[in-house]
Scaffold this motif. Structure first.
Motif, PDB file in Angstrom:
ATOM      1  N   LYS A 117       0.751  -0.845  -0.206  1.00 46.75           N
ATOM      2  CA  LYS A 117      -0.089   0.010   0.387  1.00 46.75           C
ATOM      3  C   LYS A 117       0.997   1.350  -0.442  1.00 46.75           C
ATOM      4  CE  LYS A 117      -4.186  -2.081   1.568  1.00 46.75           C
ATOM      5  NZ  LYS A 117      -4.916  -1.270   3.308  1.00 46.75           N
ATOM      6  N   ALA A 118       1.745   1.392   0.505  1.00 46.17           N
ATOM      7  CA  ALA A 118       2.937   2.164   0.823  1.00 46.17           C
ATOM      8  C   ALA A 118       3.651   2.786  -0.606  1.00 46.17           C
ATOM      9  CB  ALA A 118       3.999   2.266   1.850  1.00 46.17           C
ATOM     10  N   GLY A 119       3.658   2.336  -1.710  1.00 50.02           N
ATOM     11  CA  GLY A 119       4.277   2.054  -2.974  1.00 50.02           C
ATOM     12  C   GLY A 119       5.802   2.523  -2.748  1.00 50.02           C
ATOM     13  N   PRO A 120       6.217   2.143  -3.979  1.00 47.97           N
ATOM     14  CA  PRO A 120       8.432   2.810  -3.590  1.00 47.97           C
ATOM     15  C   PRO A 120       8.518   4.016  -3.006  1.00 47.97           C
ATOM     16  CG  PRO A 120       7.245   3.315  -5.968  1.00 47.97           C
ATOM     17  CD  PRO A 120       5.583   2.966  -5.392  1.00 47.97           C
ATOM     18  N   ARG A 121      10.137   3.580  -2.486  1.00 49.49           N
ATOM     19  CA  ARG A 121      10.461   4.232  -2.173  1.00 49.49           C
ATOM     20  C   ARG A 121      10.983   5.711  -2.758  1.00 49.49           C
ATOM     21  NH1 ARG A 121      13.854   0.736   2.491  1.00 49.49           N
ATOM     22  NH2 ARG A 121      13.913  -0.173  -0.163  1.00 49.49           N
ATOM     23  N   PRO A 122      11.494   6.885  -2.231  1.00 48.97           N
ATOM     24  CA  PRO A 122      11.626   7.639  -3.101  1.00 48.97           C
ATOM     25  C   PRO A 122      13.358   7.097  -3.966  1.00 48.97           C
ATOM     26  CG  PRO A 122      10.847   8.642  -1.211  1.00 48.97           C
ATOM     27  CD  PRO A 122      11.110   7.375  -0.969  1.00 48.97           C
ATOM     28  N   ARG A 234       5.950   3.859 -10.353  1.00 47.17           N
ATOM     29  CA  ARG A 234       5.577   4.285 -10.270  1.00 47.17           C
ATOM     30  C   ARG A 234       3.569   4.376  -9.904  1.00 47.17           C
ATOM     31  NH1 ARG A 234       7.910   8.334 -14.800  1.00 47.17           N
ATOM     32  NH2 ARG A 234       9.781   9.103 -12.897  1.00 47.17           N
ATOM     33  N   ALA A 235       3.728   2.984 -10.859  1.00 52.10           N
ATOM     34  CA  ALA A 235       2.257   2.729 -10.637  1.00 52.10           C
ATOM     35  C   ALA A 235       1.422   2.380  -9.026  1.00 52.10           C
ATOM     36  CB  ALA A 235       1.451   1.620 -11.765  1.00 52.10           C
ATOM     37  N   GLY A 236       3.133   1.363  -8.344  1.00 53.31           N
ATOM     38  CA  GLY A 236       2.071   0.756  -6.916  1.00 53.31           C
ATOM     39  C   GLY A 236       1.824  -0.672  -7.414  1.00 53.31           C
ATOM     40  N   ALA A 237       1.495  -1.111  -6.536  1.00 53.97           N
ATOM     41  CA  ALA A 237       1.191  -2.701  -6.689  1.00 53.97           C
ATOM     42  C   ALA A 237      -0.566  -2.093  -6.886  1.00 53.97           C
ATOM     43  CB  ALA A 237       0.168  -2.967  -5.147  1.00 53.97           C
ATOM     44  N   ARG A 238      -0.805  -3.190  -7.743  1.00 54.24           N
ATOM     45  CA  ARG A 238      -2.612  -3.590  -8.422  1.00 54.24           C
ATOM     46  C   ARG A 238      -3.523  -3.601  -7.542  1.00 54.24           C
ATOM     47  NH1 ARG A 238      -1.112  -7.752 -13.358  1.00 54.24           N
ATOM     48  NH2 ARG A 238      -2.709  -8.575 -12.063  1.00 54.24           N
ATOM     49  N   PRO A 239      -4.516  -3.624  -7.814  1.00 56.61           N
ATOM     50  CA  PRO A 239      -5.466  -4.089  -6.396  1.00 56.61           C
ATOM     51  C   PRO A 239      -5.799  -5.232  -6.381  1.00 56.61           C
ATOM     52  CG  PRO A 239      -6.234  -2.098  -8.311  1.00 56.61           C
ATOM     53  CD  PRO A 239      -4.855  -2.387  -8.600  1.00 56.61           C
ATOM     54  N   GLU A 240      -5.479  -6.140  -7.815  1.00 55.85           N
ATOM     55  CA  GLU A 240      -5.091  -7.225  -7.350  1.00 55.85           C
ATOM     56  C   GLU A 240      -4.421  -8.196  -6.670  1.00 55.85           C
ATOM     57  OE1 GLU A 240      -7.335  -6.375 -11.907  1.00 55.85           O
ATOM     58  OE2 GLU A 240      -5.541  -6.257 -10.099  1.00 55.85           O
ATOM     59  N   THR A 241      -3.361  -7.318  -6.312  1.00 56.85           N
ATOM     60  CA  THR A 241      -2.671  -7.755  -5.821  1.00 56.85           C
ATOM     61  C   THR A 241      -2.174  -7.203  -4.251  1.00 56.85           C
ATOM     62  OG1 THR A 241      -0.947  -7.647  -7.321  1.00 56.85           O
ATOM     63  CG2 THR A 241       0.263  -8.070  -4.835  1.00 56.85           C
ATOM     64  N   ILE A 242      -2.854  -5.744  -4.429  1.00 52.58           N
ATOM     65  CA  ILE A 242      -3.260  -5.823  -2.411  1.00 52.58           C
ATOM     66  C   ILE A 242      -4.388  -6.624  -1.863  1.00 52.58           C
ATOM     67  CG2 ILE A 242      -4.383  -3.879  -1.318  1.00 52.58           C
ATOM     68  CD1 ILE A 242      -2.772  -2.120  -2.890  1.00 52.58           C
ATOM     69  N   ALA A 243      -5.302  -6.825  -2.793  1.00 52.98           N
ATOM     70  CA  ALA A 243      -6.101  -7.983  -2.040  1.00 52.98           C
ATOM     71  C   ALA A 243      -5.288  -9.369  -1.682  1.00 52.98           C
ATOM     72  CB  ALA A 243      -7.650  -8.147  -3.531  1.00 52.98           C
ATOM     73  N   VAL A 244      -4.722 -10.135  -2.608  1.00 54.72           N
ATOM     74  CA  VAL A 244      -4.231 -11.039  -2.369  1.00 54.72           C
ATOM     75  C   VAL A 244      -3.669 -10.309  -0.781  1.00 54.72           C
ATOM     76  CG1 VAL A 244      -2.918 -12.589  -2.327  1.00 54.72           C
ATOM     77  CG2 VAL A 244      -3.652 -11.728  -4.624  1.00 54.72           C
ATOM     78  N   ALA A 245      -2.540  -9.627  -0.569  1.00 57.00           N
ATOM     79  CA  ALA A 245      -2.525  -9.660   0.866  1.00 57.00           C
ATOM     80  C   ALA A 245      -3.219  -9.829   1.949  1.00 57.00           C
ATOM     81  CB  ALA A 245      -1.622  -8.334   0.643  1.00 57.00           C
ATOM     82  N   GLU A 246      -4.430  -8.568   1.363  1.00 61.23           N
ATOM     83  CA  GLU A 246      -5.296  -8.405   2.440  1.00 61.23           C
ATOM     84  C   GLU A 246      -6.346  -9.669   2.884  1.00 61.23           C
ATOM     85  OE1 GLU A 246      -7.202  -4.123   1.604  1.00 61.23           O
ATOM     86  OE2 GLU A 246      -7.918  -5.502   0.329  1.00 61.23           O
ATOM     87  N   ALA A 247      -6.058 -10.583   2.166  1.00 62.87           N
ATOM     88  CA  ALA A 247      -6.703 -12.056   1.929  1.00 62.87           C
ATOM     89  C   ALA A 247      -6.030 -12.751   3.139  1.00 62.87           C
ATOM     90  CB  ALA A 247      -7.220 -12.686   0.973  1.00 62.87           C
ATOM     91  N   GLU A 248      -4.729 -12.676   3.240  1.00 64.38           N
ATOM     92  CA  GLU A 248      -3.235 -13.321   3.600  1.00 64.38           C
ATOM     93  C   GLU A 248      -3.408 -12.993   5.395  1.00 64.38           C
ATOM     94  OE1 GLU A 248      -0.147 -15.877   4.449  1.00 64.38           O
ATOM     95  OE2 GLU A 248      -1.448 -16.297   2.768  1.00 64.38           O
ATOM     96  N   VAL A 249      -4.098 -11.352   5.380  1.00 70.47           N
ATOM     97  CA  VAL A 249      -3.992 -11.352   6.811  1.00 70.47           C
ATOM     98  C   VAL A 249      -5.071 -11.576   7.371  1.00 70.47           C
ATOM     99  CG1 VAL A 249      -4.175  -8.836   8.121  1.00 70.47           C
ATOM    100  CG2 VAL A 249      -2.601  -8.553   6.023  1.00 70.47           C
ATOM    101  N   ALA A 250      -5.978 -11.970   6.781  1.00 71.12           N
ATOM    102  CA  ALA A 250      -7.535 -12.317   7.379  1.00 71.12           C
ATOM    103  C   ALA A 250      -7.222 -13.492   7.801  1.00 71.12           C
ATOM    104  CB  ALA A 250      -8.492 -11.797   6.436  1.00 71.12           C
ATOM    105  N   ALA A 251      -6.466 -14.387   6.939  1.00 72.67           N
ATOM    106  CA  ALA A 251      -6.459 -15.885   6.759  1.00 72.67           C
ATOM    107  C   ALA A 251      -5.219 -16.246   8.697  1.00 72.67           C
ATOM    108  CB  ALA A 251      -6.146 -16.624   5.798  1.00 72.67           C
ATOM    109  N   THR A 252      -4.052 -15.206   8.400  1.00 73.86           N
ATOM    110  CA  THR A 252      -3.069 -15.100   9.378  1.00 73.86           C
ATOM    111  C   THR A 252      -4.369 -14.831  10.671  1.00 73.86           C
ATOM    112  OG1 THR A 252      -1.764 -13.023   8.732  1.00 73.86           O
ATOM    113  CG2 THR A 252      -1.528 -15.038   7.941  1.00 73.86           C
TER     114      THR A 252
END
Length: 379
Positions: A117-122, A234-252
């Protein structure tokens, strides 16, 4: 006068024959003993007479839902305990380790989600931009071809290499008569000088020819790759990738909750405030799931419970009906009460279907004990 006595005696005998229970009940109340046999009590049209027992207003046989070894027994029989108080603990080393592992997995999953969610660092953007500029510079150089300075340097290198080759050849020719010529230093020097001259000449020829189509294609490909990496950052993570990570958090999180719940199951807690009536385990013993380990009762008040009211009698019993109660162990005690509940489902026994009737005494007596036998008469 004698005739009147005869008439009164006849009436008494007739009443005793028609209502024998009523006369027996008067004896129970007056004398404190029950003139009833060990078999099932009799019943009259006005009363249901049956055996009963004294029970707490609330009781429970306690057990663990999991197996384990008893690590601590924190109470003794007769102890007063509060609702939620820990009574017995099982060894919980394995469950505690599972909780720690689940917490670590949750921290990892949350960190990964936060990074996405934070995206790439400078600094990462700056590195990618520099890679694009370097690739573009290399492409420009390929397209422009060699500079005059590079050609001059290459010609000078070739001239030096040619001079070194002539020297090496002269030295080699000077000892050409030797039988071990191939193993001499002059032979090795000539071979090295020849290879150096050949490489430098090939390099100069390449510079004179200019860039090839393959060189330009490679340079252009490097530019496109560097630009794609920069745009992806510059585009950051795709919504699908973030959704997968959120599901992983919910599972843990769910796994952690399960581990905590399993750890809690190693502690046996009092479900309500009461008295420990029985303890069936000691430290070091193995307990299986569902094995009774303790009995807890709320002894602040007593109920009277009968479980042998027949199906013929239960239809004549109503909630709120008045009841008279006597006790085998306390002959001088007679209590009154009311029917509280009547079981909806009968229990099949050898003597037929019977129902449980619960009675609330109007008064309590300190002499009453759990499971004392009683005799009740329900109107």
């Amino acid at each position: 006068m004698d005739k009147l006595k005869v008439i009164a005696l006849c009436l008494a005998l007739l009443a005793a024959a028609v209502y024998p229970w009523a006369y027996g009940y008067q004896d129970v109340v007056a004398q404190g003993t029950a003139p009833i046999e060990a078999t099932k009590p009799s019943t009259s049209e006005q009363h249901v007479l049956t055996k009963a027992r004294v029970v707490p207003i609330r009781s429970a046989t306690l057990s663990f839902p999991i197996e384990g070894i008893v690590a601590e027994v924190l109470v003794s029989e007769g102890d007063q305990v509060k609702a939620g108080q820990v009574l017995i603990r099982l060894d919980s080393g394995r469950q505690q380790a599972a909780v720690l592992q689940a917490k670590a997995e949750l921290r990892r999953a949350r960190a990964q989600l936060a990074e996405l969610k934070a995206g790439p660092r400078p600094e990462e953007i700056a590195i990618a931009e520099a890679a694009v500029m370097n690739a573009q510079a290399r492409l420009q150089k390929v397209l422009e071809g060699p500079s005059e300075a590079e050609l001059t340097a290459a010609r000078i290198d070739l001239a030096n290499a040619e001079a070194a080759l002539r020297t090496a050849q002269s030295n080699y020719d000077a000892i050409s008569w030797r039988n071990d010529l191939a193993a001499t230093a002059q032979s090795f020097a000539l071979d090295k000088a020849t290879k150096t001259y050949t490489a430098i000449k090939a390099r100069l020829d390449e510079l004179l020819r200019g860039p090839s189509e393959a060189d330009m294609a490679i340079a252009r490909s490097e530019v496109r790759e560097a630009q794609a990496n920069l745009e992806l950052l510059r585009a950051g993570a795709r919504p699908e990738t973030i959704a997968v990570a959120e599901a992983e958090v919910a599972a843990t999180e769910a796994a952690l909750e399960q581990a905590v719940a399993t750890l809690a199951e190693t502690e046996l807690r009092a479900p309500f405030t009461g008295t420990i009536a029985a303890l069936n385990v000691s430290v070091g013993e193995y307990v299986a799931p569902g094995m009774p380990v303790a009995v807890l009762g709320d002894l602040s008040a007593w109920l009277i419970e009968t479980r042998d009211v027949t199906e013929q009698d239960v239809v004549r019993v109503q909630p709120g009906a008045p009841v008279t109660i006597t006790f085998d162990a306390i002959p001088d005690l007679t209590l009154t009460g009311r029917v509280s509940t009547i079981s909806l489902v009968g229990e099949e026994t050898a003597d037929g279907v019977v129902y449980t009737v619960t009675i609330i005494p109007d008064l309590q007596d300190s002499r009453l004990r759990w499971n004392m036998s009683a005799l009740v008469s329900i109107e």
